[in-house]
Design a protein around this motif. Structure first.
Motif, PDB file in Angstrom:
ATOM      1  N   MET A   1      91.275 -21.199  68.707  1.00 51.00           N
ATOM      2  CA  MET A   1      90.990 -20.677  70.040  1.00 51.00           C
ATOM      3  C   MET A   1      89.561 -20.184  70.216  1.00 51.00           C
ATOM      4  N   GLY A   2      88.845 -20.024  69.126  1.00 53.29           N
ATOM      5  CA  GLY A   2      87.467 -19.556  69.219  1.00 53.29           C
ATOM      6  C   GLY A   2      87.391 -18.072  69.540  1.00 53.29           C
ATOM      7  N   ILE A   3      86.179 -17.578  69.571  1.00 50.95           N
ATOM      8  CA  ILE A   3      85.933 -16.157  69.816  1.00 50.95           C
ATOM      9  C   ILE A   3      85.126 -16.030  71.101  1.00 50.95           C
ATOM     10  N   ARG A   4      85.515 -15.109  71.937  1.00 45.92           N
ATOM     11  CA  ARG A   4      84.769 -14.880  73.181  1.00 45.92           C
ATOM     12  C   ARG A   4      83.320 -14.505  72.863  1.00 45.92           C
ATOM     13  N   GLU A   5      82.419 -15.001  73.682  1.00 45.44           N
ATOM     14  CA  GLU A   5      80.988 -14.756  73.482  1.00 45.44           C
ATOM     15  C   GLU A   5      80.672 -13.268  73.389  1.00 45.44           C
ATOM     16  N   GLU A   6      81.301 -12.474  74.227  1.00 42.45           N
ATOM     17  CA  GLU A   6      81.013 -11.039  74.215  1.00 42.45           C
ATOM     18  C   GLU A   6      81.590 -10.319  72.995  1.00 42.45           C
ATOM     19  N   ASP A   7      82.579 -10.927  72.336  1.00 39.30           N
ATOM     20  CA  ASP A   7      83.171 -10.337  71.130  1.00 39.30           C
ATOM     21  C   ASP A   7      82.412 -10.723  69.859  1.00 39.30           C
ATOM     22  N   LEU A   8      81.776 -11.866  69.860  1.00 35.08           N
ATOM     23  CA  LEU A   8      81.152 -12.417  68.652  1.00 35.08           C
ATOM     24  C   LEU A   8      80.204 -11.446  67.944  1.00 35.08           C
ATOM     25  N   PRO A   9      79.312 -10.736  68.626  1.00 38.80           N
ATOM     26  CA  PRO A   9      78.404  -9.829  67.912  1.00 38.80           C
ATOM     27  C   PRO A   9      79.100  -8.657  67.212  1.00 38.80           C
ATOM     28  N   ARG A  10      80.357  -8.408  67.554  1.00 35.72           N
ATOM     29  CA  ARG A  10      81.045  -7.224  67.025  1.00 35.72           C
ATOM     30  C   ARG A  10      82.142  -7.533  66.004  1.00 35.72           C
ATOM     31  N   ILE A  11      82.345  -8.787  65.638  1.00 31.94           N
ATOM     32  CA  ILE A  11      83.503  -9.141  64.810  1.00 31.94           C
ATOM     33  C   ILE A  11      83.506  -8.492  63.431  1.00 31.94           C
ATOM     34  N   PHE A  12      82.349  -8.062  62.930  1.00 28.80           N
ATOM     35  CA  PHE A  12      82.297  -7.426  61.612  1.00 28.80           C
ATOM     36  C   PHE A  12      82.327  -5.897  61.684  1.00 28.80           C
ATOM     37  N   GLU A  13      82.483  -5.340  62.874  1.00 27.45           N
ATOM     38  CA  GLU A  13      82.563  -3.880  63.014  1.00 27.45           C
ATOM     39  C   GLU A  13      83.938  -3.381  62.570  1.00 27.45           C
ATOM     40  N   LYS A  14      83.945  -2.241  61.901  1.00 33.19           N
ATOM     41  CA  LYS A  14      85.195  -1.646  61.431  1.00 33.19           C
ATOM     42  C   LYS A  14      86.116  -1.337  62.613  1.00 33.19           C
ATOM     43  N   GLY A  15      87.340  -1.854  62.551  1.00 29.72           N
ATOM     44  CA  GLY A  15      88.343  -1.583  63.578  1.00 29.72           C
ATOM     45  C   GLY A  15      88.267  -2.463  64.815  1.00 29.72           C
ATOM     46  N   PHE A  16      87.248  -3.315  64.908  1.00 31.21           N
ATOM     47  CA  PHE A  16      87.119  -4.156  66.108  1.00 31.21           C
ATOM     48  C   PHE A  16      88.063  -5.341  66.013  1.00 31.21           C
ATOM     49  N   THR A  17      88.886  -5.524  67.041  1.00 31.81           N
ATOM     50  CA  THR A  17      89.812  -6.657  67.050  1.00 31.81           C
ATOM     51  C   THR A  17      89.488  -7.679  68.137  1.00 31.81           C
ATOM     52  N   GLY A  18      88.710  -7.318  69.114  1.00 25.44           N
ATOM     53  CA  GLY A  18      88.361  -8.267  70.168  1.00 25.44           C
ATOM     54  C   GLY A  18      89.564  -8.692  70.978  1.00 25.44           C
ATOM     55  N   TYR A  19      89.326  -9.579  71.904  1.00 25.78           N
ATOM     56  CA  TYR A  19      90.380 -10.048  72.797  1.00 25.78           C
ATOM     57  C   TYR A  19      91.492 -10.743  72.017  1.00 25.78           C
ATOM     58  N   ASN A  20      91.122 -11.669  71.122  1.00 19.61           N
ATOM     59  CA  ASN A  20      92.135 -12.416  70.367  1.00 19.61           C
ATOM     60  C   ASN A  20      92.967 -11.490  69.489  1.00 19.61           C
ATOM     61  N   GLY A  21      92.315 -10.520  68.873  1.00 20.22           N
ATOM     62  CA  GLY A  21      93.027  -9.575  68.017  1.00 20.22           C
ATOM     63  C   GLY A  21      93.996  -8.705  68.793  1.00 20.22           C
ATOM     64  N   ARG A  22      93.634  -8.358  70.009  1.00 20.87           N
ATOM     65  CA  ARG A  22      94.544  -7.549  70.826  1.00 20.87           C
ATOM     66  C   ARG A  22      95.763  -8.360  71.239  1.00 20.87           C
ATOM     67  N   MET A  23      95.600  -9.666  71.373  1.00 17.64           N
ATOM     68  CA  MET A  23      96.736 -10.526  71.717  1.00 17.64           C
ATOM     69  C   MET A  23      97.678 -10.682  70.515  1.00 17.64           C
ATOM     70  N   ASP A  24      97.122 -10.604  69.300  1.00 19.88           N
ATOM     71  CA  ASP A  24      97.904 -10.717  68.065  1.00 19.88           C
ATOM     72  C   ASP A  24      98.100  -9.301  67.509  1.00 19.88           C
ATOM     73  N   LYS A  25      99.278  -8.777  67.657  1.00 20.33           N
ATOM     74  CA  LYS A  25      99.535  -7.371  67.317  1.00 20.33           C
ATOM     75  C   LYS A  25      99.371  -7.062  65.831  1.00 20.33           C
ATOM     76  N   ARG A  26      99.251  -8.088  64.971  1.00 17.31           N
ATOM     77  CA  ARG A  26      99.080  -7.854  63.532  1.00 17.31           C
ATOM     78  C   ARG A  26      97.636  -7.568  63.156  1.00 17.31           C
ATOM     79  N   SER A  27      96.700  -7.792  64.043  1.00 14.18           N
ATOM     80  CA  SER A  27      95.287  -7.612  63.737  1.00 14.18           C
ATOM     81  C   SER A  27      94.929  -6.135  63.629  1.00 14.18           C
ATOM     82  N   THR A  28      94.120  -5.815  62.587  1.00 13.60           N
ATOM     83  CA  THR A  28      93.728  -4.430  62.361  1.00 13.60           C
ATOM     84  C   THR A  28      92.236  -4.199  62.552  1.00 13.60           C
ATOM     85  N   GLY A  29      91.439  -5.267  62.520  1.00 18.35           N
ATOM     86  CA  GLY A  29      89.998  -5.092  62.608  1.00 18.35           C
ATOM     87  C   GLY A  29      89.379  -4.657  61.297  1.00 18.35           C
ATOM     88  N   ILE A  30      90.109  -4.780  60.211  1.00 19.19           N
ATOM     89  CA  ILE A  30      89.605  -4.366  58.899  1.00 19.19           C
ATOM     90  C   ILE A  30      89.178  -5.560  58.043  1.00 19.19           C
TER      91      ILE A  30
END
Length: 118
Positions: free
Chosen positions: A52-81
């Motif tokens: 599904m790819g990563i939204r452009e606005e989420d891409l710069p933040r994917i390595f931040e602690k706890g960040f799950t982005g749009y896709n991660g919020r849709m998948d309840k198992r995502s922790t951002g860790i």
């Protein structure tokens, strides 16, 4: 093809498994390609999926602690860790990581791993 690299096997494998797990989780159709290229100093490892790819606005933040982005919020198992830990480990191992992605078109992760001297 066989390559020799200089890295910590345990932590490198942990991160590789995390990256592959993410590719599998976010790729409902299509597949995942793993490619390598050898240079004098570096081995380039690319993991590319058709997910599904990563939204452009989420891409710069994917390595931040706890960040799950749009896709991660849709998948309840995502922790951002997971990607946060990978970023820290790759940084400690001296392995630059680059991520290219377009929403709806998949994601490519590029690692530059120091090559072993023969």
């Amino acid at each position: 093809m066989d390559y020799r690299v200089i890295t910590d096997e345990k932590w490198f494998v942990f991160c590789l498994e995390q990256l592959l797990s993410n590719s599998i989780k976010y790729t409902a159709q299509g597949g995942i390609a793993i490619r390598t290229r050898a240079g004098e100093e570096m081995i380039t490892l690319e993991l590319e999926d058709t997910g599904m790819g990563i939204r452009e606005e989420d891409l710069p933040r994917i390595f931040e602690k706890g960040f799950t982005g749009y896709n991660g919020r849709m998948d309840k198992r995502s922790t951002g860790i997971g990607l946060y830990l990978c970023s820290r480990v790759f940084d400690s191992l001296g392995i630059p990581v680059k991520v290219e992605s377009r929403e709806g078109c998949g994601t490519k992760v590029i690692l530059q791993i120091p090559a072993a001297k023969h």
